[in-house]
Design a protein around this motif. Structure first.
Motif, PDB file in Angstrom:
ATOM      1  N   THR A  14      50.608  39.989  36.669  1.00  0.00           N
ATOM      2  CA  THR A  14      50.127  41.265  36.145  1.00  0.00           C
ATOM      3  C   THR A  14      49.150  40.969  35.021  1.00  0.00           C
ATOM      4  O   THR A  14      49.485  40.271  34.066  1.00  0.00           O
ATOM      5  CB  THR A  14      51.315  42.106  35.644  1.00  0.00           C
ATOM      6  N   VAL A  15      47.918  41.461  35.173  1.00  0.00           N
ATOM      7  CA  VAL A  15      46.858  41.185  34.208  1.00  0.00           C
ATOM      8  C   VAL A  15      46.543  42.477  33.440  1.00  0.00           C
ATOM      9  O   VAL A  15      46.130  43.466  34.055  1.00  0.00           O
ATOM     10  CB  VAL A  15      45.583  40.679  34.934  1.00  0.00           C
ATOM     11  N   ASP A  16      46.762  42.448  32.140  1.00  0.00           N
ATOM     12  CA  ASP A  16      46.539  43.641  31.302  1.00  0.00           C
ATOM     13  C   ASP A  16      47.196  44.886  31.918  1.00  0.00           C
ATOM     14  O   ASP A  16      46.585  45.966  31.978  1.00  0.00           O
ATOM     15  CB  ASP A  16      45.035  43.886  31.088  1.00  0.00           C
ATOM     16  N   GLY A  17      48.407  44.717  32.413  1.00  0.00           N
ATOM     17  CA  GLY A  17      49.172  45.854  32.942  1.00  0.00           C
ATOM     18  C   GLY A  17      48.891  46.198  34.389  1.00  0.00           C
ATOM     19  O   GLY A  17      49.539  47.073  34.959  1.00  0.00           O
ATOM     20  N   VAL A  18      47.898  45.531  35.001  1.00  0.00           N
ATOM     21  CA  VAL A  18      47.558  45.836  36.403  1.00  0.00           C
ATOM     22  C   VAL A  18      47.959  44.658  37.299  1.00  0.00           C
ATOM     23  O   VAL A  18      47.506  43.526  37.063  1.00  0.00           O
ATOM     24  CB  VAL A  18      46.045  46.111  36.562  1.00  0.00           C
TER      25      VAL A  18
END
Lengths: 249, 215
Positions: free
Chosen positions: A69-73
């Motif tokens: 998960t990158v910056d919440g995505v």
């Protein structure tokens, strides 16, 4: 380019876990996210530290192994792209990027960014296969299926099982994943024999471990295989069909 | 939830069409109110059909709210301790479904107290009950909407209804298994148009009352 990586570190499933910050220097904008992690791990190992654990295999977006998960995505900022195909050019030079594992109650953390996605396997084990003896490859004309039908089946068969749809869903639902499998298998001649039984079994297994669908549509934004929202309608169609007919096929 | 929701959608559509009779004047509107009570007489008793419909709606309400509670509970359990944050606007309607649902439930309670049971202070001071062959529905409606705070709450509730309907109809499309491109395109259009039509049709009434167009 220079990035600050805020990475979720967790020694094991029993550990509480938390974020730790790392400075990544000298990475190119053409680096993929996983190559950036490789580079960071080289530095960590050289300094005698424990490398950041993460899943990866083919690194070309076909295997479904990777997923952070990158910056919440889930997977990262570029839509419909797996983690291994996300590049550093998406991030501003000197910026901070937060990396954490796929988040869902169905995905227990194994270590750092690695999660256990066996819950998806259990859905497949419940009925995502053909149990009749299909023999050797049949004559090309013996199974009649139109070009459109086969293309549609292939579109839904494109799912690589990465499980990002579950992580993207605010409800922790696996409807897109299960729907893609059910629609794919419902369209082909040999797999139709178990159509009703399969729908009941797979949806039953899915509902035991995953949440319900509220049609947020977040799953289709992250899906690396571009599975459409119609898969969810397809899942409900298969369920209704199975309930109304009450037959195995 | 899809089936009960679709019954509610059909109800609010018919309800809005009935509401719009307010523009045809007091006599017509009140006659419609009386007709609702005497519908299919003498086959059914006085208010028989009305009560049958009310019972269907009550059963749907229990099913819909119960389903929603189960859905929310399952979702909370499945997503685990880390919920998704900073979601984009595209899923705004989906995210606000529980909130819009609760607002609608509160509105329905107020609306019934105001214009069906005539319970004050929800109802206006001049509320009058109908008799077997007369109705004061028109006068009650005008008196109710002449209170600006009630008119404002009604308008707000209708915006919320439009939001809930738009996403609800689209979700029902999925729950009932509409997979074909054409059907899904039609469903998107119908969800949006119906939600906006019901919202604007209903909102026009308190606005007309406040502007003095309908007196």
């Amino acid at each position: 380019m220079r990035l600050t990586l805020k990475i979720w570190r967790q020694r094991s499933g029993d550990d509480v876990g938390g974020f730790e910050s790392y400075e990544l220097d000298g990475a190119g904008a053409e680096f993929t996210l996983l190559e950036a992690l490789d580079k960071l791990n080289d530095t960590i190992v050289a300094g005698g530290g424990e490398p950041v654990a993460f899943d990866s295999d083919c690194r070309e977006g076909v295997c479904g192994s990777c997923g952070v998960t990158v910056d919440g995505v889930p997977h990262g900022p570029v839509a419909n792209t797996p983690s291994c195909r996300q590049h550093l050019r998406s991030f501003p030079d000197g910026g901070t990027v937060t990396l954490e594992p796929f988040r869902s109650a169905a995905y227990p953390v194994v270590k750092d960014l690695v999660v256990d996605r066996s819950a998806l396997d259990r859905v497949i084990e419940a009925g995502g296969f053909v149990s009749i003896d299909a023999g050797t490859a049949p004559d090309a004309d013996s199974h009649q299926a139109s070009h459109e039908t086969v293309e549609a089946a292939l579109d839904f068969a494109a799912c690589i099982g990465c499980g990002a749809c579950v992580a993207a869903c605010p409800n922790g639902s696996a409807n897109l994943f299960t729907g893609s499998k059910l629609v794919h298998l419902s369209l082909l001649p040999t797999t139709q024999e178990e159509r009703g039984k399969r729908a009941g079994a797979m949806i039953g297994a899915m509902e035991e471990e995953f949440g319900p669908c509220s049609v947020y549509g977040e799953c289709v934004q992250v899906c690396p295989a571009g599975i459409p929202l119609a898969a969810i309608a397809g899942l409900n169609k298969e369920k209704l069909r199975a309930v109304l007919r009450g037959k195995d096929n | 939830m899809a089936v009960t929701g679709l019954i509610f959608a059909a109800f609010v559509l018919v309800h809005m069409i009935g509401n719009l009779k307010v523009y045809q004047g007091a006599e017509h509107f009140n006659a419609y109110a009386v007709w609702l009570r005497t519908l299919l007489e003498p086959l059914f008793p006085y208010e028989g059909v009305l009560w049958a419909l009310r019972i269907v709606l009550i059963v749907c309400l229990v099913g819909h709210v119960g389903g929603a509670a189960m859905l929310v509970a399952r979702a909370r359990r499945a997503r685990g301790p880390f919920r998704r944050r900073r979601l984009p606007m595209r899923s705004f309607l989906a995210r606000t479904m529980p909130v819009t649902g609760v607002v609608l439930l509160l509105f329905v309670i107020f609306h019934l107290l105001d214009l069906t049971t005539g319970t004050r202070p929800a109802a206006s001071a001049s509320f009058e009950h109908g008799t077997v062959d007369t109705s004061h529905a028109y006068e009650n409606l005008i008196a109710s909407f002449q209170r600006p705070e009630v008119a404002l709450f009604y308008i707000l509730a209708m915006v919320v209804l439009g939001m809930h309907l738009a996403h609800g109809l689209w979700t029902a499309t999925h729950d009932l298994g509409a997979t074909s491109h054409r059907l899904r395109a039609i469903a998107v259009a119908v969800s949006g148009i119906l939600a906006i039509a019901i919202m604007l049709g209903n909102i026009s009434i308190p606005v007309a009352v406040l502007l003095g167009v309908v007196q």
